[in-house]
Scaffold this active site. Sequence first.
Site, mmCIF file in Angstrom:
data_model
loop_
_atom_site.group_PDB
_atom_site.id
_atom_site.type_symbol
_atom_site.label_atom_id
_atom_site.label_comp_id
_atom_site.label_asym_id
_atom_site.label_seq_id
_atom_site.Cartn_x
_atom_site.Cartn_y
_atom_site.Cartn_z
ATOM 1 N N LYS A 22 0.838 -1.209 0.000
ATOM 2 C CA LYS A 22 0.000 0.000 0.000
ATOM 3 C C LYS A 22 0.872 1.258 0.000
ATOM 4 C CE LYS A 22 -1.602 1.706 4.021
ATOM 5 N NZ LYS A 22 -1.364 3.135 4.235
ATOM 6 N N ASN A 23 1.897 1.270 0.842
ATOM 7 C CA ASN A 23 2.701 2.488 0.997
ATOM 8 C C ASN A 23 3.613 2.765 -0.190
ATOM 9 O OD1 ASN A 23 1.478 3.013 3.385
ATOM 10 N ND2 ASN A 23 3.264 2.571 4.690
ATOM 11 N N ARG A 99 -3.939 10.781 4.886
ATOM 12 C CA ARG A 99 -2.796 11.675 4.881
ATOM 13 C C ARG A 99 -1.965 11.578 3.598
ATOM 14 N NH1 ARG A 99 0.877 14.217 8.269
ATOM 15 N NH2 ARG A 99 3.001 13.777 7.644
ATOM 16 N N CYS A 123 -4.730 8.650 9.969
ATOM 17 C CA CYS A 123 -4.682 7.974 11.261
ATOM 18 C C CYS A 123 -4.481 8.972 12.395
ATOM 19 C CB CYS A 123 -3.500 7.013 11.308
ATOM 20 S SG CYS A 123 -3.800 5.450 10.522
ATOM 21 N N ARG A 128 1.622 14.723 13.340
ATOM 22 C CA ARG A 128 1.958 14.457 11.942
ATOM 23 C C ARG A 128 1.869 15.686 11.042
ATOM 24 N NH1 ARG A 128 -0.233 8.655 10.094
ATOM 25 N NH2 ARG A 128 1.636 8.686 8.876
ATOM 26 N N PRO A 129 2.741 16.658 11.244
ATOM 27 C CA PRO A 129 2.708 17.859 10.400
ATOM 28 C C PRO A 129 3.225 17.605 8.979
ATOM 29 C CG PRO A 129 4.565 17.943 11.926
ATOM 30 C CD PRO A 129 3.822 16.679 12.222
ATOM 31 N N VAL A 130 3.115 18.622 8.126
ATOM 32 C CA VAL A 130 3.625 18.504 6.753
ATOM 33 C C VAL A 130 4.658 19.591 6.452
ATOM 34 C CG1 VAL A 130 1.685 17.264 5.712
ATOM 35 C CG2 VAL A 130 1.569 19.746 5.925
ATOM 36 N N ASP A 131 5.232 20.168 7.534
ATOM 37 C CA ASP A 131 6.165 21.272 7.342
ATOM 38 C C ASP A 131 7.359 20.904 6.458
ATOM 39 O OD1 ASP A 131 6.674 19.577 9.596
ATOM 40 O OD2 ASP A 131 8.304 20.910 10.200
ATOM 41 N N LEU A 132 7.834 19.664 6.556
ATOM 42 C CA LEU A 132 9.023 19.279 5.772
ATOM 43 C C LEU A 132 8.699 19.229 4.281
ATOM 44 C CD1 LEU A 132 10.337 16.388 8.048
ATOM 45 C CD2 LEU A 132 11.091 18.764 8.013
ATOM 46 N N ASP A 313 5.427 0.748 11.811
ATOM 47 C CA ASP A 313 4.182 0.102 11.365
ATOM 48 C C ASP A 313 4.082 -1.360 11.813
ATOM 49 O OD1 ASP A 313 3.401 2.441 10.208
ATOM 50 O OD2 ASP A 313 3.730 1.821 8.138
ATOM 51 N N ILE A 335 9.139 7.215 16.381
ATOM 52 C CA ILE A 335 8.712 7.929 15.159
ATOM 53 C C ILE A 335 7.464 8.775 15.412
ATOM 54 C CG2 ILE A 335 8.078 7.688 12.715
ATOM 55 C CD1 ILE A 335 10.772 6.512 13.084
ATOM 56 N N ARG A 405 -8.378 -0.372 5.379
ATOM 57 C CA ARG A 405 -7.534 0.636 4.735
ATOM 58 C C ARG A 405 -6.219 0.025 4.261
ATOM 59 N NH1 ARG A 405 -6.064 5.358 8.196
ATOM 60 N NH2 ARG A 405 -4.818 5.581 6.334
HETATM 61 C C1 UD1 Z 1 4.856 6.870 6.099
HETATM 62 C C2 UD1 Z 1 3.946 5.661 6.000
HETATM 63 C C3 UD1 Z 1 3.474 5.242 7.389
HETATM 64 C C4 UD1 Z 1 4.679 5.018 8.293
HETATM 65 C C5 UD1 Z 1 5.613 6.222 8.281
HETATM 66 C C6 UD1 Z 1 6.911 5.995 9.044
HETATM 67 C C7 UD1 Z 1 2.898 5.926 3.844
HETATM 68 C C8 UD1 Z 1 1.672 6.215 3.063
HETATM 69 N N1 UD1 Z 1 2.801 6.016 5.168
HETATM 70 O O1 UD1 Z 1 4.077 7.926 6.668
HETATM 71 O O2 UD1 Z 1 2.726 4.030 7.264
HETATM 72 O O3 UD1 Z 1 4.231 4.801 9.619
HETATM 73 O O4 UD1 Z 1 5.974 6.562 6.930
HETATM 74 O O5 UD1 Z 1 7.584 4.897 8.540
HETATM 75 O O6 UD1 Z 1 3.933 5.593 3.282
HETATM 76 N N2 UD1 Z 1 7.115 14.730 10.117
HETATM 77 C C9 UD1 Z 1 7.245 16.073 10.380
HETATM 78 N N3 UD1 Z 1 7.023 16.959 9.360
HETATM 79 C C10 UD1 Z 1 6.688 16.550 8.106
HETATM 80 C C11 UD1 Z 1 6.571 15.183 7.845
HETATM 81 C C12 UD1 Z 1 6.797 14.286 8.875
HETATM 82 O O7 UD1 Z 1 7.551 16.473 11.493
HETATM 83 O O8 UD1 Z 1 6.502 17.395 7.228
HETATM 84 C C13 UD1 Z 1 7.357 13.764 11.198
HETATM 85 C C14 UD1 Z 1 6.143 12.908 11.506
HETATM 86 O O9 UD1 Z 1 5.252 13.558 12.399
HETATM 87 C C15 UD1 Z 1 6.789 11.690 12.123
HETATM 88 C C16 UD1 Z 1 8.096 11.566 11.331
HETATM 89 O O10 UD1 Z 1 8.311 12.828 10.743
HETATM 90 O O11 UD1 Z 1 7.091 11.922 13.471
HETATM 91 C C17 UD1 Z 1 8.079 10.517 10.236
HETATM 92 O O12 UD1 Z 1 6.952 10.699 9.419
HETATM 93 P P1 UD1 Z 1 6.955 10.329 7.869
HETATM 94 O O13 UD1 Z 1 8.138 9.448 7.578
HETATM 95 O O14 UD1 Z 1 6.795 11.557 7.077
HETATM 96 O O15 UD1 Z 1 5.649 9.440 7.759
HETATM 97 P P2 UD1 Z 1 4.587 9.426 6.586
HETATM 98 O O16 UD1 Z 1 5.249 9.644 5.277
HETATM 99 O O17 UD1 Z 1 3.422 10.264 6.950
#
Ligand code: UD1
Length: 426
Positions: A22-23, A99, A123, A128-132, A313, A335, A405
């Site tokens: 899925k991922n 997400r 979830c 889980r921000p998207v700032d990066l 996961d 994480i 899902r």
């Molecule tokens: C992906 C996987 C999810 C898995 C996760 C970690 C998919 C669809 N989902 O989620 O199943 O649990 O990787 O292996 O592939 N973070 C920030 N800012 C950002 C982005 C992330 O602070 O802009 C933080 C997150 O809150 C978290 C960490 O970075 O603490 C890792 O998150 P990330 O690797 O981005 O996870 P996802 O891509 O959302």
Amino acid sequence: MDRIHIKGGARLKGEIAISGAKNAALPLMAASLLSDKPLALTNMPWLADIAFMADILRSLGVEASYARGPRLSDGGRLELSAANIASTTADYDIVRKMRASFLVLGPLVARMGHAKVSLPGGCAIGARPVDLHLKAIEALGAAVELAEGYVVVTAPDGLRGARIEFPIVSVGATENTLMAAALADGETVLINAAREPEIDDLGHCLIAMGAKISGLGTSRIVVEGVKSLGGAEHSVLPDRIETGTYAMAVAIAGGEVELVNTRGSLIGTVIPLLESIGTEITETNRGLAIHRNGVRPVAADISTSPFPGFPTDLQAQFMALMATADGVSHIKETIFENRFMHVPELARMGADIKVEGDMATVTGVDRLKGAPVMATDLRASVSLVLAGLAAEGETVVNRVYHLDRGFERLEEKLSGVGAEIERQSA
Ligand code: UD1
């Protein structure tokens, strides 16, 4: 609402076909937006999250058609064509469900110079921000604004290559940036990039579409932008989380099961761990053979970390396993904050678990007891199914839409190896 009923105690025997990941599938689907030529994805799982992503892509004007494989164990084929992108807005009503829909941002800006994407939901595991994602897209020359719950990104003259260093490893931000950089002008260097196999898979598909990418599988990925990308056909890599989950199902329930259509390298650090607690694992020419005799697993400590470390996961599933182990286990979640929502549910089944901050201490009990429990997120819910396989009596898992899902035909795969499990639709 559907429920899953499990009668614990059956040993598992037979084979389980592992689905496409899925991922990996979700970012690959988003990559279709990068080209006006068709992208065909094979070994596609059919899951609620994939259907959501197809809906999002359709809302942007992408044509998407899915055909199941000839046998249930075969993956499907998804054909995507983004010849005409009709809209660059991904609506709240769709994005809030998942997400990963945020992954349309990079491709849309790279190809169209504009994207308006709702801030994601998904979830309930921490902030889980998207700032990066946003900082990286800004570094590529786009202007980013936040308005009324939406992110509006514009780059009317296209994106420019840049050196981007991620302060922490993010799978999604690496994927979004990789896709955007594929069409940027000049070279982009991603430093501290995620190394998850799903990133490799995306990179290889992009290369098949004509992208110039090197360093896949390392934390330094270099992308030489190209003017346009073409079509491709790509087979989605096997699901390592599903692989690890079923390996742990055998470890908790006992038995002998061959996991086919997968490979050991995807769960490299999980294999020695499961071996150390009393599970035998052998690579076969079709996948992995998992064997555990009646002896109780022994306790072991883990800490989640980005690939190649122990995957977050699989943390909930491993906790279910440790709940029945001989000894005390320490499980550290590094994480995601708030990813211990399965703990109170496992406790309802008699598990002895104490949580302090990011650490759970699990004292194994002889036998868990079946109980009605509630799924809270995708991976948490499958941990309750694993616990149910080992428990005495009946476990009823409520709110199974979380499971749907991310786990394809779960009850069918488990009943196929002798588990007493069935879905009841309410
Ligand atoms: C992906 C996987 C999810 C898995 C996760 C970690 C998919 C669809 N989902 O989620 O199943 O649990 O990787 O292996 O592939 N973070 C920030 N800012 C950002 C982005 C992330 O602070 O802009 C933080 C997150 O809150 C978290 C960490 O970075 O603490 C890792 O998150 P990330 O690797 O981005 O996870 P996802 O891509 O959302």
